[in-house]
Design an enzyme around this catalytic site. Structure first.
Site, PDB file in Angstrom:
ATOM      1  N   HIS A 242      -0.439  -2.478   9.756  1.00 25.70           N
ATOM      2  CA  HIS A 242      -1.640  -3.318   9.742  1.00 25.70           C
ATOM      3  C   HIS A 242      -1.371  -4.751  10.235  1.00 25.70           C
ATOM      4  O   HIS A 242      -2.007  -5.226  11.183  1.00 25.70           O
ATOM      5  CB  HIS A 242      -2.194  -3.395   8.315  1.00 25.70           C
ATOM      6  CG  HIS A 242      -2.472  -2.059   7.694  1.00 25.70           C
ATOM      7  ND1 HIS A 242      -3.508  -1.233   8.081  1.00 25.70           N
ATOM      8  CD2 HIS A 242      -1.834  -1.409   6.694  1.00 25.70           C
ATOM      9  CE1 HIS A 242      -3.505  -0.131   7.339  1.00 25.70           C
ATOM     10  NE2 HIS A 242      -2.508  -0.201   6.491  1.00 25.70           N
TER      11      HIS A 242
HETATM   12  O1  RIB Z   1      -5.172  -3.090   3.971  1.00 29.98           O
HETATM   13  C1  RIB Z   1      -3.951  -3.489   4.536  1.00 29.98           C
HETATM   14  C2  RIB Z   1      -3.669  -4.918   4.221  1.00 29.98           C
HETATM   15  O2  RIB Z   1      -3.558  -5.070   2.810  1.00 29.98           O
HETATM   16  C3  RIB Z   1      -2.326  -5.417   4.802  1.00 29.98           C
HETATM   17  O3  RIB Z   1      -2.438  -6.777   5.099  1.00 29.98           O
HETATM   18  C4  RIB Z   1      -1.370  -5.204   3.667  1.00 29.98           C
HETATM   19  O4  RIB Z   1      -0.270  -6.124   3.704  1.00 29.98           O
HETATM   20  C5  RIB Z   1      -2.242  -5.522   2.490  1.00 29.98           C
HETATM   21  O5  RIB Z   1      -2.251  -6.936   2.328  1.00 29.98           O
END
Ligand code: RIB
Ligand code: CA
Length: 313
Positions: A242
């Protein structure tokens, strides 16, 4: 030793977090970005851990960058964390060398405002955690909205969520702050789950990373093995990158196809709190405010990721 002194000035606002850690390493290694500050939010783990992790990560990368500790809780809701995903210490319970430097005395909003002034309208923010610090900066320094060139947000989804069926974790963790940021008028690129769930690396990629002869890649591989274990427990055979993907998009925006759409955040719903409501068909009649990433080139992302990580020596 990474020289992070070229490129567009950015502040990274994050909640390390395994994928935040990789995102920080990628940003520090890229000559397209100059990381002028890091602010940490409560998110994956409490802010005491996210701040300490950020400082250790920056020093492991051989850089000296101001790291600020943000608020302990979201703007006006109960704290949410994700230790099951990121481990108790937030980075897969991997041990990093003790920090030599100290967390900054400045709060995130002070650092961000000062850096925005220094950069005369050129500062960008890459936000990979809950948006508490950004909203606080907007509240305390309303003029900041004219001084930030763009915010690259890992968060939200036009489709379904990952913390609830409706909401992605970063937005769910502080929906009110997210709503304020999306309404700020600052240009925003949103890398939501629509693309980041497809920004996948696999065990082979982690083994390759582990084989790079540098401590940053080896520690990153250890963190990613933890992360893969979590994803495998849900039947995935790869890890969704992500935050690293969001940094990659800030480095090379051609990695995604975006649509300029109206987005707001649900802050009241019993089942929908934290949902990014993306007006795909323009039916709201409201002015589009976000460039929403909807398609990606994952092969080019993985290549960029590896090229940046191998550059640590
Ligand atoms: O949903 C994914 C996000 O949530 C990413 O930034 C992960 O690090 C958590 O913070
Ligand atoms: Ca994060």
């Amino acid at each position: 030793m990474i020289k992070n002194d070229k490129g567009r000035p950015v502040v990274i606002d994050c909640d390390p977090g395994i994928d935040d850690a990789l995102a920080i390493f990628m940003a520090l290694a890229s000559d397209q970005l100059r990381v002028v500050g890091i602010s940490t939010a409560a998110g994956n783990v409490p802010v005491e851990h996210t701040a300490a992790n950020a400082l250790q990560l920056v020093e492991l990368a051989g850089c000296t960058i101001e790291v600020c500790k943000g608020a302990t809780d979201p703007f006006c809701t109960k704290r949410k964390t994700a230790e099951s995903v990121h481990g108790k210490n937030g980075i897969g319970d991997v041990r990093l060398p003790e920090s030599i430097g100290k967390i900054s005395d400045r709060a995130p909003h002070e650092m961000i405002f000062a850096k925005a002034e220094d950069c005369s309208g050129e500062l960008e923010i890459i936000a990979t955690g809950p948006l508490t610090n950004i909203a606080e900066t907007l509240l305390i320094y309303p003029s900041i909205r004219n001084k930030i060139k763009r915010i690259w947000i890992m968060g939200g989804a036009a489709g379904s969520g990952n913390r609830t069926p409706a909401a992605e974790f970063n937005i769910f963790a502080d929906a009110h702050s997210a709503s304020a940021v999306f309404a700020s008028g600052i240009p925003i690129t949103m890398c939501g789950l629509d693309v980041t769930n497809k920004a996948l690396i696999y065990e082979d990629d982690i083994n390759t990373l582990s084989g790079f002869g540098n401590i940053v890649s080896q520690k990153s591989a250890l963190m990613l093995r933890w992360y893969l274990g979590f994803y495998k427990s849900f039947g995935f055979n790869g890890v969704a990158m992500h935050d690293p993907f969001t940094v990659a998009v800030a480095i090379d925006p051609t990695l995604v196809k975006t649509k300029h759409l109206f987005v707001d955040v649900e802050t009241e719903g019993e089942f929908t709190l934290g949902k990014t409501v993306v007006d795909m068909l323009g039916v709201s009649g409201k002015e589009p405010n976000v460039d929403v990433a909807l398609e990606l080139d994952n092969d080019r992302f993985v290549k960029l990721f590896k090229n940046l990580m191998i550059s640590y020596g």
